[in-house]
Design a protein around this motif. Sequence first.
Motif, PDB file in Angstrom:
ATOM      1  N   PHE A  42       0.848  -1.186   0.000  1.00 47.52           N
ATOM      2  CA  PHE A  42       0.000   0.000   0.000  1.00 47.52           C
ATOM      3  C   PHE A  42       0.885   1.237   0.000  1.00 47.52           C
ATOM      4  N   VAL A  43       0.570   2.203  -0.849  1.00 46.90           N
ATOM      5  CA  VAL A  43       1.336   3.443  -0.924  1.00 46.90           C
ATOM      6  C   VAL A  43       0.369   4.601  -0.732  1.00 46.90           C
ATOM      7  N   ASP A  44       0.626   5.389   0.290  1.00 45.38           N
ATOM      8  CA  ASP A  44      -0.196   6.546   0.609  1.00 45.38           C
ATOM      9  C   ASP A  44       0.663   7.791   0.396  1.00 45.38           C
ATOM     10  N   ASP A  45       0.500   8.447  -0.750  1.00 44.73           N
ATOM     11  CA  ASP A  45       1.303   9.607  -1.124  1.00 44.73           C
ATOM     12  C   ASP A  45       0.646  10.876  -0.590  1.00 44.73           C
ATOM     13  N   LYS A  46       1.301  11.520   0.336  1.00 39.26           N
ATOM     14  CA  LYS A  46       0.798  12.753   0.956  1.00 39.26           C
ATOM     15  C   LYS A  46       1.560  13.977   0.460  1.00 39.26           C
ATOM     16  N   ARG A  47       2.224  13.869  -0.671  1.00 43.69           N
ATOM     17  CA  ARG A  47       3.029  14.915  -1.302  1.00 43.69           C
ATOM     18  C   ARG A  47       4.353  15.165  -0.584  1.00 43.69           C
ATOM     19  N   ALA A  48       4.318  15.553   0.668  1.00 40.94           N
ATOM     20  CA  ALA A  48       5.555  15.815   1.408  1.00 40.94           C
ATOM     21  C   ALA A  48       6.195  14.528   1.916  1.00 40.94           C
ATOM     22  N   TYR A  49       5.367  13.518   2.140  1.00 42.41           N
ATOM     23  CA  TYR A  49       5.880  12.225   2.588  1.00 42.41           C
ATOM     24  C   TYR A  49       5.051  11.110   1.972  1.00 42.41           C
ATOM     25  N   ILE A  50       5.633   9.917   1.975  1.00 43.72           N
ATOM     26  CA  ILE A  50       4.974   8.747   1.402  1.00 43.72           C
ATOM     27  C   ILE A  50       5.002   7.630   2.447  1.00 43.72           C
ATOM     28  N   ARG A  51       3.826   7.117   2.756  1.00 42.64           N
ATOM     29  CA  ARG A  51       3.707   5.981   3.673  1.00 42.64           C
ATOM     30  C   ARG A  51       3.651   4.715   2.819  1.00 42.64           C
ATOM     31  N   ILE A  52       4.575   3.791   3.075  1.00 42.65           N
ATOM     32  CA  ILE A  52       4.679   2.537   2.325  1.00 42.65           C
ATOM     33  C   ILE A  52       4.458   1.416   3.332  1.00 42.65           C
ATOM     34  N   HIS A  53       3.421   0.605   3.144  1.00 39.39           N
ATOM     35  CA  HIS A  53       3.173  -0.418   4.136  1.00 39.39           C
ATOM     36  C   HIS A  53       2.521  -1.667   3.543  1.00 39.39           C
ATOM     37  N   THR A  54       2.636  -2.745   4.304  1.00 36.84           N
ATOM     38  CA  THR A  54       2.029  -4.019   3.976  1.00 36.84           C
ATOM     39  C   THR A  54       1.704  -4.717   5.288  1.00 36.84           C
ATOM     40  N   GLU A  55       1.013  -5.822   5.200  1.00 34.48           N
ATOM     41  CA  GLU A  55       0.670  -6.546   6.418  1.00 34.48           C
ATOM     42  C   GLU A  55       1.833  -7.368   6.946  1.00 34.48           C
ATOM     43  N   GLN A  56       2.036  -7.311   8.242  1.00 33.46           N
ATOM     44  CA  GLN A  56       2.877  -8.207   9.029  1.00 33.46           C
ATOM     45  C   GLN A  56       4.389  -8.036   8.881  1.00 33.46           C
ATOM     46  N   GLU A  57       4.926  -8.048   7.649  1.00 29.79           N
ATOM     47  CA  GLU A  57       6.374  -7.988   7.470  1.00 29.79           C
ATOM     48  C   GLU A  57       6.725  -7.394   6.113  1.00 29.79           C
ATOM     49  N   MET A  58       7.734  -6.517   6.112  1.00 33.97           N
ATOM     50  CA  MET A  58       8.261  -5.957   4.866  1.00 33.97           C
ATOM     51  C   MET A  58       9.779  -5.990   4.942  1.00 33.97           C
ATOM     52  N   ILE A  59      10.397  -6.477   3.883  1.00 31.31           N
ATOM     53  CA  ILE A  59      11.852  -6.509   3.787  1.00 31.31           C
ATOM     54  C   ILE A  59      12.268  -5.611   2.628  1.00 31.31           C
ATOM     55  N   LEU A  60      13.295  -4.806   2.857  1.00 37.99           N
ATOM     56  CA  LEU A  60      13.873  -3.968   1.811  1.00 37.99           C
ATOM     57  C   LEU A  60      15.352  -4.318   1.714  1.00 37.99           C
ATOM     58  N   ARG A  61      15.804  -4.631   0.509  1.00 40.74           N
ATOM     59  CA  ARG A  61      17.198  -5.028   0.297  1.00 40.74           C
ATOM     60  C   ARG A  61      17.986  -3.910  -0.379  1.00 40.74           C
ATOM     61  N   GLN A  62      19.216  -3.745   0.048  1.00 39.53           N
ATOM     62  CA  GLN A  62      20.095  -2.713  -0.487  1.00 39.53           C
ATOM     63  C   GLN A  62      20.254  -2.855  -1.999  1.00 39.53           C
ATOM     64  N   ALA A  63      20.486  -4.065  -2.473  1.00 36.21           N
ATOM     65  CA  ALA A  63      20.710  -4.280  -3.911  1.00 36.21           C
ATOM     66  C   ALA A  63      19.500  -3.851  -4.738  1.00 36.21           C
ATOM     67  N   THR A  64      18.304  -4.093  -4.237  1.00 36.93           N
ATOM     68  CA  THR A  64      17.090  -3.718  -4.958  1.00 36.93           C
ATOM     69  C   THR A  64      16.930  -2.208  -4.983  1.00 36.93           C
ATOM     70  N   ILE A  65      17.192  -1.548  -3.864  1.00 31.85           N
ATOM     71  CA  ILE A  65      17.104  -0.079  -3.821  1.00 31.85           C
ATOM     72  C   ILE A  65      18.142   0.525  -4.757  1.00 31.85           C
ATOM     73  N   GLU A  66      19.360  -0.015  -4.754  1.00 34.85           N
ATOM     74  CA  GLU A  66      20.405   0.468  -5.669  1.00 34.85           C
ATOM     75  C   GLU A  66      19.976   0.326  -7.114  1.00 34.85           C
ATOM     76  N   GLU A  67      19.395  -0.814  -7.441  1.00 40.36           N
ATOM     77  CA  GLU A  67      18.936  -1.049  -8.809  1.00 40.36           C
ATOM     78  C   GLU A  67      17.864  -0.043  -9.207  1.00 40.36           C
ATOM     79  N   GLU A  68      16.939   0.231  -8.307  1.00 38.80           N
ATOM     80  CA  GLU A  68      15.862   1.180  -8.595  1.00 38.80           C
ATOM     81  C   GLU A  68      16.367   2.620  -8.668  1.00 38.80           C
ATOM     82  N   LEU A  69      17.364   2.958  -7.847  1.00 38.43           N
ATOM     83  CA  LEU A  69      17.943   4.304  -7.878  1.00 38.43           C
ATOM     84  C   LEU A  69      18.887   4.497  -9.063  1.00 38.43           C
ATOM     85  N   GLY A  70      19.503   3.395  -9.498  1.00 32.86           N
ATOM     86  CA  GLY A  70      20.487   3.485 -10.578  1.00 32.86           C
ATOM     87  C   GLY A  70      21.832   4.000 -10.112  1.00 32.86           C
TER      88      GLY A  70
END
Length: 104
Positions: A42-70
């Motif tokens: 779920f992504v709740d974009d409030k313009r100044a900030y963005i709330r990113i959430h899911t149920e129970q557990e969320m994992i974010l990996r450095q390699a994936t963020i790097e790939e998305e950032l370029g």
Amino acid sequence: MNTSVSGKAYHNNLVGPVMRAGDLAQAVVEAARLDNPGKEIFVDDKRAYIRIHTEQEMILRQATIEEELGRPFQMNDLEVDLSSFAGQIESGDDSIRFYFVKTL
């Protein structure tokens, strides 16, 4: 005391970061989708900030963020744009985990 949000107690099981809007937040949104297959993000974009959430557990990996950032990215740089988060947090050298042990 009613702890539900909008009458839906399951909202209390949502976990994830609240990010300052920008390139990193958009990369985290995409990383959340890629690093958590089969989960609804779920992504709740409030313009100044963005709330990113899911149920129970969320994992974010450095390699994936790097790939998305370029570009290279260090996980501790996430803290600069992380204004808040829901759930408990566990950080490692190459990933971060938002989670709840107890569910409603």
